[in-house]
Scaffold this motif. Sequence first.
Motif, short mmCIF file in Angstrom:
data_model
loop_
_atom_site.label_atom_id
_atom_site.label_comp_id
_atom_site.label_asym_id
_atom_site.label_seq_id
_atom_site.Cartn_x
_atom_site.Cartn_y
_atom_site.Cartn_z
N LEU A 1 0.93 -0.90 0.09
CA LEU A 1 0.12 0.05 0.06
C LEU A 1 0.97 1.17 0.09
N TYR A 2 0.54 2.12 -0.99
CA TYR A 2 1.45 3.23 -1.06
C TYR A 2 0.75 4.51 -1.21
N ASN A 3 1.10 5.58 -0.60
CA ASN A 3 0.29 6.79 -0.76
C ASN A 3 1.36 7.69 -1.51
N ILE A 4 0.64 8.32 -2.64
CA ILE A 4 1.35 9.40 -3.50
C ILE A 4 0.46 10.44 -3.82
N GLY A 5 0.90 11.47 -3.16
CA GLY A 5 0.04 12.69 -2.99
C GLY A 5 -1.28 12.24 -2.11
N GLU A 6 -2.34 12.60 -2.82
CA GLU A 6 -3.58 12.56 -2.02
C GLU A 6 -4.36 10.86 -2.30
N HIS A 7 -3.37 10.20 -3.16
CA HIS A 7 -3.98 8.91 -3.56
C HIS A 7 -3.29 7.75 -2.85
N GLN A 8 -4.03 6.68 -2.63
CA GLN A 8 -3.66 5.50 -2.17
C GLN A 8 -3.47 4.49 -3.17
N ILE A 9 -2.47 3.88 -3.28
CA ILE A 9 -2.58 2.70 -4.48
C ILE A 9 -2.00 1.39 -3.68
#
Length: 91
Positions: free
Chosen positions: A61-69
Amino acid sequence: MSTGNFQITNMRFIKRIVVGNDNPQNMKTEAEVQEAMDQVNLCLSSTPRGYLLNMEKSFGLYNIGEHQIVLQYAVYHIGFDRKPMFLENGK
């Protein structure tokens, strides 16, 4: 085809192949993922025939900016009695 039985002690070369996205900074295209899966199939069906020794399944699980992918990938460990000629070119 070999008439002998599979023995783990005969494995002299192990190929590790990652199928999927394992690095959020370097996302793979669908074509690259399919190429990795084609390499797994080649290793398991060509001569010398490889044996699937282990398969790792993982996700992150990764947070890139406001998005979680979520990234998912599988790692195949394929063992051979000797290094195949089709892997000699550095693949």
